[in-house]
Design an enzyme around this catalytic site. Structure first.
Site, PDB file in Angstrom:
ATOM      1  CD1 TRP A 102      -1.839  -2.311   2.181  1.00  0.00           C
ATOM      2  CD2 TRP A 102      -2.909  -0.990  -0.441  1.00  0.00           C
ATOM      3  NE1 TRP A 102      -3.136  -2.585   0.888  1.00  0.00           N
ATOM      4  CE2 TRP A 102      -3.517  -2.571   0.472  1.00  0.00           C
ATOM      5  CE3 TRP A 102      -3.572  -0.423  -0.855  1.00  0.00           C
ATOM      6  CZ2 TRP A 102      -4.634  -2.682  -0.998  1.00  0.00           C
ATOM      7  CZ3 TRP A 102      -4.515  -1.051  -2.365  1.00  0.00           C
ATOM      8  CH2 TRP A 102      -4.893  -2.077  -1.962  1.00  0.00           C
ATOM      9  CG  ASP A 171      -3.608   4.019   4.214  1.00  0.00           C
ATOM     10  OD1 ASP A 171      -4.275   3.602   5.115  1.00  0.00           O
ATOM     11  OD2 ASP A 171      -2.701   3.098   3.014  1.00  0.00           O
ATOM     12  CE  LYS A 195      -8.097  -2.467   4.949  1.00  0.00           C
ATOM     13  NZ  LYS A 195      -8.583  -2.947   4.547  1.00  0.00           N
TER      14      LYS A 195
HETATM   15  C1  LIG Z   1      -3.351  -0.268   4.270  1.00  0.00           C
HETATM   16  C2  LIG Z   1      -4.390  -0.177   3.070  1.00  0.00           C
HETATM   17  N1  LIG Z   1      -4.356   1.367   2.430  1.00  0.00           N
HETATM   18  C3  LIG Z   1      -5.017   1.375   1.122  1.00  0.00           C
HETATM   19  C4  LIG Z   1      -6.414   0.192   0.942  1.00  0.00           C
HETATM   20  C5  LIG Z   1      -6.931   0.653  -0.382  1.00  0.00           C
HETATM   21  O1  LIG Z   1      -8.413   0.642   0.118  1.00  0.00           O
HETATM   22  P1  LIG Z   1      -9.690   0.988  -0.497  1.00  0.00           P
HETATM   23  O2  LIG Z   1     -10.005   0.221  -1.268  1.00  0.00           O
HETATM   24  O3  LIG Z   1     -10.218   1.826   0.789  1.00  0.00           O
HETATM   25  O4  LIG Z   1      -9.049   2.480  -1.550  1.00  0.00           O
HETATM   26  C6  LIG Z   1      -6.468  -0.783   2.164  1.00  0.00           C
HETATM   27  C7  LIG Z   1      -7.162  -1.837   1.528  1.00  0.00           C
HETATM   28  O5  LIG Z   1      -8.014  -2.091   1.930  1.00  0.00           O
HETATM   29  C8  LIG Z   1      -5.507  -0.777   2.814  1.00  0.00           C
HETATM   30  O6  LIG Z   1      -5.484  -1.754   3.745  1.00  0.00           O
END
Ligand SMILES: Cc1ncc(COP(=O)(O)O)c(C=O)c1O
Length: 359
Positions: A102, A171, A195
């Site tokens: 990520w 994040d 989550k």
């Molecule tokens: C740490 C992290 N950042 C970003 C995301 C991407 O999130 P989204 O699908 O809400 O864009 C995720 C995934 O679920 C994640 O676990």
């Protein structure tokens, strides 16, 4: 009614209590004679819900008054773009510490807007550790430093925050609300909801007020944090149902005793699962011990040819969504707030029994 133990990485388990409230609320929400999905986001009932959700999130995370709380769309992924769009100009350099997929993706988005310096990168060991802070190569004048405090896929978590006064961006998608944090150490926190907050479709951004002023004037309105701050996150029609569920989850967490109480439970859940893995030669967790995640616990079987049988057996025992991410293989148990300790106990029992019969 039959509920399984759901170890999904996201969208993930929601508290049963909350699901039951939703079920009861659907036809007639708070005496309106309508479901929450059918009311105007600008009506007094929904406006009150939005204010309550913000107040409760502020209380849960002890968010200082000089921070704005925004509810946006586009997931954490859009925030990976909005961070550089709002905080950096093309001539700026920004620092990224890449400890997983990520963070790598976030750095890739930032490259479209400014110069990116990768201050540290753990891909040399398949994202199983956090490089020692003393070895980070930070820039002198970074507009910000971006971290992913919990990397959901490899299960790597920071148990410290970096030193220095560079604006820190986090994040927190897969760790927010799992324990108390010091919001004031960050300039901006962002997190997708699916989550620990609620259903997919809403994203929380917590931003220090002065940082809202940095965005260039030509940024599209919906890409600008300040627009959300000035409109109480009603810049356009918000994802009202997801917001409603987030409000229920915040209230549920308050009832359970807040994040201090959640942190104690989450630490215990994680420690007992890691202890079970470490005590066996049949299972292993590849992450360095001091950076293991409390929320996402990957584990591999010594004999990968047993993976299919493990997944079939665990599903039959009502332990679901344990397949590891394809980049890591093996298994992953995501044990967010709404996964009860009893689910972790059931998983540990199943693992021991599977080892006994297949080891
Ligand atoms: C740490 C992290 N950042 C970003 C995301 C991407 O999130 P989204 O699908 O809400 O864009 C995720 C995934 O679920 C994640 O676990």
């Amino acid at each position: 009614m039959s509920r399984v133990h759901n170890f999904s990485a996201g969208p993930a388990a929601l508290p049963l209590d909350v699901l039951e409230t939703i079920r009861d609320d659907i036809p007639d929400w708070e005496g309106t004679g309508m479901s929450v999905m059918e009311v105007s986001h600008r009506g007094k009932d929904f406006v009150a819900l939005a204010a309550r959700a913000e107040a409760n999130l502020r209380k849960l995370l002890t968010i200082p008054d000089d921070y704005a709380v925004l509810f946006t769309q586009g997931g954490a992924t859009l925030q990976m773009s909005m961070v550089p769009m709002n905080l950096a100009s093309p001539k700026d350099t920004v620092d990224y510490v890449v400890t997983g997929s990520w963070g790598k993706k976030a750095a890739g988005e930032a490259r479209k807007f400014c110069s990116v310096n990768i201050a540290a990168d753990a891909s040399d060991q398949n994202f199983t550790y956090i490089p020692d802070e003393s070895a980070w190569q930070r820039s002198d004048n970074a507009a910000y430093l971006h971290l992913t405090p919990n990397e959901t896929i490899a299960g790597v978590e920071f148990h410290f925050l970096p030193s220095g006064d560079t604006t820190l961006i986090g994040d927190l998608s897969s760790t927010i609300l799992s324990r108390p944090i010091d919001v004031s150490r960050y300039g901006v926190i962002y997190a997708g909801a699916q989550k620990n907050i609620g259903p997919a479709g809403i994203t929380v951004v917590i931003a220090r007020n002065d940082l809202l002023e940095r965005a260039p004037a030509n940024l599209p309105h919906l890409m600008t944090w300040k627009a959300y701050a000035e409109s109480d996150s009603m810049t356009n029609t918000p994802p009202t149902f997801a917001w409603y569920v987030a409000d229920l989850v915040f209230r549920h967490l308050q009832k359970l005793g807040g994040l201090g109480a959640m942190g104690a439970i989450n630490e215990r859940k994680a420690q007992k699962l890691y202890a079970a893995i470490d005590a066996s030669d049949f299972y292993s967790n590849p992450v360095r011990e001091d950076c293991r995640s409390w929320m996402n616990v990957p584990f591999i079987l010594a004999d990968a040819s047993l993976d299919g049988r493990f997944l079939e057996g665990s599903a039959a025992a009502e332990l679901t969504n344990l397949k590891g991410h394809r980049s890591v293989g093996g298994m992953r148990a995501s044990i967010y707030n709404a996964v009860p300790e009893a689910a972790v106990d059931a998983l540990i029992d199943f693992m021991a029994e599977f080892e006994r019969t297949n080891g």
